[in-house]
Design a protein around this motif. Structure first.
Motif, PDB file in Angstrom:
ATOM      1  N   LYS A  68     -10.748   4.306  -8.781  1.00 20.83           N
ATOM      2  CA  LYS A  68      -9.509   4.087  -9.724  1.00 20.83           C
ATOM      3  C   LYS A  68      -8.808   5.273  -9.435  1.00 20.83           C
ATOM      4  CE  LYS A  68     -11.358   6.097 -14.020  1.00 20.83           C
ATOM      5  NZ  LYS A  68     -11.705   5.922 -15.345  1.00 20.83           N
ATOM      6  N   TYR A  69      -9.229   6.493  -8.745  1.00 17.26           N
ATOM      7  CA  TYR A  69      -8.231   7.590  -8.670  1.00 17.26           C
ATOM      8  C   TYR A  69      -7.394   7.776  -7.449  1.00 17.26           C
ATOM      9  CZ  TYR A  69     -10.290   9.361 -13.034  1.00 17.26           C
ATOM     10  OH  TYR A  69     -10.701   9.598 -14.358  1.00 17.26           O
ATOM     11  N   TYR A  70      -7.617   6.822  -6.649  1.00 21.53           N
ATOM     12  CA  TYR A  70      -6.788   6.685  -5.231  1.00 21.53           C
ATOM     13  C   TYR A  70      -6.661   5.121  -4.590  1.00 21.53           C
ATOM     14  CZ  TYR A  70     -11.464   6.022  -3.257  1.00 21.53           C
ATOM     15  OH  TYR A  70     -12.832   5.285  -2.785  1.00 21.53           O
ATOM     16  N   LYS A  71      -5.784   5.184  -3.703  1.00 18.73           N
ATOM     17  CA  LYS A  71      -5.394   3.960  -3.126  1.00 18.73           C
ATOM     18  C   LYS A  71      -5.350   4.027  -1.663  1.00 18.73           C
ATOM     19  CE  LYS A  71      -1.390   0.898  -2.749  1.00 18.73           C
ATOM     20  NZ  LYS A  71       0.066   0.397  -3.103  1.00 18.73           N
ATOM     21  N   VAL A  72      -5.916   3.110  -1.039  1.00 19.47           N
ATOM     22  CA  VAL A  72      -6.086   3.199   0.231  1.00 19.47           C
ATOM     23  C   VAL A  72      -5.032   2.330   1.230  1.00 19.47           C
ATOM     24  CG1 VAL A  72      -7.454   3.053   2.273  1.00 19.47           C
ATOM     25  CG2 VAL A  72      -8.433   3.816   0.280  1.00 19.47           C
ATOM     26  N   THR A  73      -4.278   2.661   1.942  1.00 23.73           N
ATOM     27  CA  THR A  73      -3.336   1.769   2.720  1.00 23.73           C
ATOM     28  C   THR A  73      -3.641   1.810   4.262  1.00 23.73           C
ATOM     29  OG1 THR A  73      -1.537   3.290   2.625  1.00 23.73           O
ATOM     30  CG2 THR A  73      -1.614   1.575   0.910  1.00 23.73           C
ATOM     31  N   TYR A  74      -3.024   0.887   4.968  1.00 28.46           N
ATOM     32  CA  TYR A  74      -3.445   0.976   6.535  1.00 28.46           C
ATOM     33  C   TYR A  74      -2.138   0.524   7.193  1.00 28.46           C
ATOM     34  CZ  TYR A  74      -8.108   0.006   4.750  1.00 28.46           C
ATOM     35  OH  TYR A  74      -9.113   0.183   3.748  1.00 28.46           O
ATOM     36  N   SER A  75      -1.842   1.322   8.269  1.00 29.89           N
ATOM     37  CA  SER A  75      -0.763   1.217   9.349  1.00 29.89           C
ATOM     38  C   SER A  75      -0.524  -0.273   9.966  1.00 29.89           C
ATOM     39  CB  SER A  75      -0.560   2.107  10.360  1.00 29.89           C
ATOM     40  OG  SER A  75      -1.584   2.049  11.135  1.00 29.89           O
ATOM     41  N   GLN A  77      -3.214  -4.053  10.008  1.00 26.34           N
ATOM     42  CA  GLN A  77      -4.440  -4.940   9.411  1.00 26.34           C
ATOM     43  C   GLN A  77      -4.934  -5.499  10.626  1.00 26.34           C
ATOM     44  OE1 GLN A  77      -5.292  -4.785   6.267  1.00 26.34           O
ATOM     45  NE2 GLN A  77      -3.780  -3.748   5.552  1.00 26.34           N
ATOM     46  N   GLY A  78      -6.230  -5.980  10.190  1.00 25.47           N
ATOM     47  CA  GLY A  78      -7.063  -6.658  11.391  1.00 25.47           C
ATOM     48  C   GLY A  78      -8.218  -5.893  11.771  1.00 25.47           C
ATOM     49  N   PHE A  79      -8.331  -4.611  12.175  1.00 26.82           N
ATOM     50  CA  PHE A  79      -9.376  -4.068  12.505  1.00 26.82           C
ATOM     51  C   PHE A  79     -10.108  -4.592  13.546  1.00 26.82           C
ATOM     52  CE2 PHE A  79      -8.073  -2.516   8.245  1.00 26.82           C
ATOM     53  CZ  PHE A  79      -7.782  -0.984   8.569  1.00 26.82           C
ATOM     54  N   LYS A  80      -9.443  -5.443  14.596  1.00 26.44           N
ATOM     55  CA  LYS A  80     -10.506  -6.068  15.449  1.00 26.44           C
ATOM     56  C   LYS A  80     -10.053  -5.820  16.896  1.00 26.44           C
ATOM     57  CE  LYS A  80     -11.708 -11.006  16.928  1.00 26.44           C
ATOM     58  NZ  LYS A  80     -11.350 -12.314  16.543  1.00 26.44           N
ATOM     59  N   ASP A  81      -8.608  -5.666  17.098  1.00 26.30           N
ATOM     60  CA  ASP A  81      -8.107  -5.400  18.457  1.00 26.30           C
ATOM     61  C   ASP A  81      -8.327  -3.847  18.714  1.00 26.30           C
ATOM     62  OD1 ASP A  81      -7.435  -7.847  19.138  1.00 26.30           O
ATOM     63  OD2 ASP A  81      -5.471  -7.754  18.353  1.00 26.30           O
ATOM     64  N   ALA A  82      -8.564  -3.434  19.943  1.00 22.35           N
ATOM     65  CA  ALA A  82      -8.633  -2.172  20.290  1.00 22.35           C
ATOM     66  C   ALA A  82      -7.535  -1.273  20.119  1.00 22.35           C
ATOM     67  CB  ALA A  82      -9.071  -2.065  21.804  1.00 22.35           C
ATOM     68  N   GLY A  83      -7.151  -0.115  19.756  1.00 21.43           N
ATOM     69  CA  GLY A  83      -6.151   0.548  19.093  1.00 21.43           C
ATOM     70  C   GLY A  83      -6.390   1.689  18.257  1.00 21.43           C
ATOM     71  N   LYS A  84      -5.229   2.435  17.673  1.00 20.08           N
ATOM     72  CA  LYS A  84      -5.493   3.333  16.686  1.00 20.08           C
ATOM     73  C   LYS A  84      -4.818   2.762  15.267  1.00 20.08           C
ATOM     74  CE  LYS A  84      -5.278   7.403  19.728  1.00 20.08           C
ATOM     75  NZ  LYS A  84      -6.754   7.837  19.660  1.00 20.08           N
ATOM     76  N   TYR A  85      -5.394   3.261  14.524  1.00 24.34           N
ATOM     77  CA  TYR A  85      -5.171   2.604  12.991  1.00 24.34           C
ATOM     78  C   TYR A  85      -4.812   4.065  12.056  1.00 24.34           C
ATOM     79  CZ  TYR A  85      -6.682  -1.770  14.617  1.00 24.34           C
ATOM     80  OH  TYR A  85      -6.924  -3.214  15.478  1.00 24.34           O
ATOM     81  N   LYS A  86      -3.782   3.838  11.359  1.00 23.58           N
ATOM     82  CA  LYS A  86      -3.640   5.210  10.353  1.00 23.58           C
ATOM     83  C   LYS A  86      -4.144   4.435   9.054  1.00 23.58           C
ATOM     84  CE  LYS A  86      -1.291   7.928  12.992  1.00 23.58           C
ATOM     85  NZ  LYS A  86      -2.139   9.105  13.261  1.00 23.58           N
ATOM     86  N   VAL A  87      -4.937   5.300   8.415  1.00 25.35           N
ATOM     87  CA  VAL A  87      -5.512   5.179   7.148  1.00 25.35           C
ATOM     88  C   VAL A  87      -4.915   6.490   6.143  1.00 25.35           C
ATOM     89  CG1 VAL A  87      -7.539   4.714   5.863  1.00 25.35           C
ATOM     90  CG2 VAL A  87      -7.812   4.156   8.120  1.00 25.35           C
ATOM     91  N   THR A  88      -4.244   5.761   5.211  1.00 25.24           N
ATOM     92  CA  THR A  88      -3.605   6.670   4.090  1.00 25.24           C
ATOM     93  C   THR A  88      -4.317   6.612   2.769  1.00 25.24           C
ATOM     94  OG1 THR A  88      -1.584   6.520   5.322  1.00 25.24           O
ATOM     95  CG2 THR A  88      -1.511   7.592   2.975  1.00 25.24           C
ATOM     96  N   ILE A  89      -4.888   7.588   2.224  1.00 28.76           N
ATOM     97  CA  ILE A  89      -5.387   7.606   0.984  1.00 28.76           C
ATOM     98  C   ILE A  89      -4.438   8.568   0.024  1.00 28.76           C
ATOM     99  CG2 ILE A  89      -7.485   8.479  -0.177  1.00 28.76           C
ATOM    100  CD1 ILE A  89      -7.715   8.050   3.383  1.00 28.76           C
ATOM    101  N   THR A  90      -4.075   7.783  -1.029  1.00 28.55           N
ATOM    102  CA  THR A  90      -3.105   8.265  -1.910  1.00 28.55           C
ATOM    103  C   THR A  90      -3.637   8.481  -3.108  1.00 28.55           C
ATOM    104  OG1 THR A  90      -1.190   7.191  -0.747  1.00 28.55           O
ATOM    105  CG2 THR A  90      -0.722   8.167  -2.970  1.00 28.55           C
ATOM    106  N   GLY A  91      -3.743   9.923  -3.760  1.00 28.37           N
ATOM    107  CA  GLY A  91      -4.288   9.850  -5.111  1.00 28.37           C
ATOM    108  C   GLY A  91      -3.529   9.186  -6.234  1.00 28.37           C
ATOM    109  N   LYS A  92      -4.422   8.926  -7.219  1.00 31.20           N
ATOM    110  CA  LYS A  92      -3.699   8.225  -8.866  1.00 31.20           C
ATOM    111  C   LYS A  92      -4.330   9.041  -9.855  1.00 31.20           C
ATOM    112  CE  LYS A  92      -5.052   4.011  -8.181  1.00 31.20           C
ATOM    113  NZ  LYS A  92      -5.038   2.602  -8.270  1.00 31.20           N
ATOM    114  N   GLY A  93      -3.493   8.892 -10.984  1.00 33.26           N
ATOM    115  CA  GLY A  93      -4.141   9.537 -12.219  1.00 33.26           C
ATOM    116  C   GLY A  93      -4.163  10.853 -12.040  1.00 33.26           C
ATOM    117  N   LYS A  94      -5.197  11.655 -12.361  1.00 39.11           N
ATOM    118  CA  LYS A  94      -5.427  13.118 -12.203  1.00 39.11           C
ATOM    119  C   LYS A  94      -5.172  13.905 -11.067  1.00 39.11           C
ATOM    120  CE  LYS A  94     -10.391  13.208 -12.727  1.00 39.11           C
ATOM    121  NZ  LYS A  94     -11.622  13.708 -13.340  1.00 39.11           N
ATOM    122  N   TYR A  95      -5.277  12.802  -9.906  1.00 38.24           N
ATOM    123  CA  TYR A  95      -5.280  13.127  -8.472  1.00 38.24           C
ATOM    124  C   TYR A  95      -3.714  12.851  -7.947  1.00 38.24           C
ATOM    125  CZ  TYR A  95     -10.256  14.099  -8.711  1.00 38.24           C
ATOM    126  OH  TYR A  95     -11.286  14.847  -8.688  1.00 38.24           O
TER     127      TYR A  95
END
Length: 198
Positions: A68-75, A77-95
């Protein structure tokens, strides 16, 4: 004297109220310590299935933080094809105010390519007066593969279908054809075919 005591009590009460308000504000304000985000696996190999990354977020003491204290977003979707993906973790609440971005990689898989024949030959005499077709390159590949051909000499021609032609007047010698196979989500493969003019 009484008036002095009254003033002192009023001042003390005011100070206590201020302290209480500061304490409440601090409790609701974002903490000033960043979290540590990571992925269970930062790199995997393509397997034709969806491979979403598992995100782990911990505080400065190594304790796992509630989702509940963070949100995960991706550059993307899919995560099936070969390649690079950016995973961003953004703090919420006290973070709130803290963010981390991690690169997740799905590597191309190795592919097997075989040539039915990797050498062809002809004679100088056979191509003295006219060009000669000496065979066709046949490669066993995965479905959807794109095969291209390049030669190390302009006298050796290869059609899109792999048909080899030795030009008129080609001198004796050994020539080479590079066979390149590209398939989505798989590593590119290069094979070589030897052409001999005797």
């Amino acid at each position: 004297m009484k008036s002095f005591k009254k003033i002192a009590v009023t001042v003390l009460a005011t100070v206590m109220m201020l302290l209480m308000s500061v304490t409440v504000f601090a409790a609701d304000s974002p903490v000033k310590t960043s979290f540590n985000a990571s992925l269970a696996k930062k790199t995997v190999t393509y397997n034709a299935k969806k491979q979403a990354p598992k995100v782990v977020v911990k505080d400065a003491n190594g304790k796992t933080i509630n989702k509940k204290y963070y949100k995960v977003t991706y550059s993307k979707q899919g995560f099936k094809d070969a390649g690079k993906y950016k995973v961003t973790i953004t703090g919420k609440g006290k973070y709130a105010g803290y963010k981390e971005t991690i690169t997740y990689t799905i590597k191309s898989k190795a592919q097997k390519v075989t040539l039915k024949k990797d050498s062809f030959s002809t004679t100088k005499k056979a191509v003295k007066k006219k060009a000669k077709s000496i065979g066709t390159i046949k490669a066993t590949t995965r479905k959807g593969a794109k095969v291209t051909y390049t030669t190390n000499n302009s006298k050796i021609k290869v059609s899109k279908n792999g048909k080899i032609t030795v030009a008129k007047g080609t001198k004796k010698g050994t020539y080479q054809i590079k066979v390149t196979v590209r398939t989505k989500n798989y590593k590119t493969v290069n094979k070589f075919v030897k052409i001999t003019v005797k």
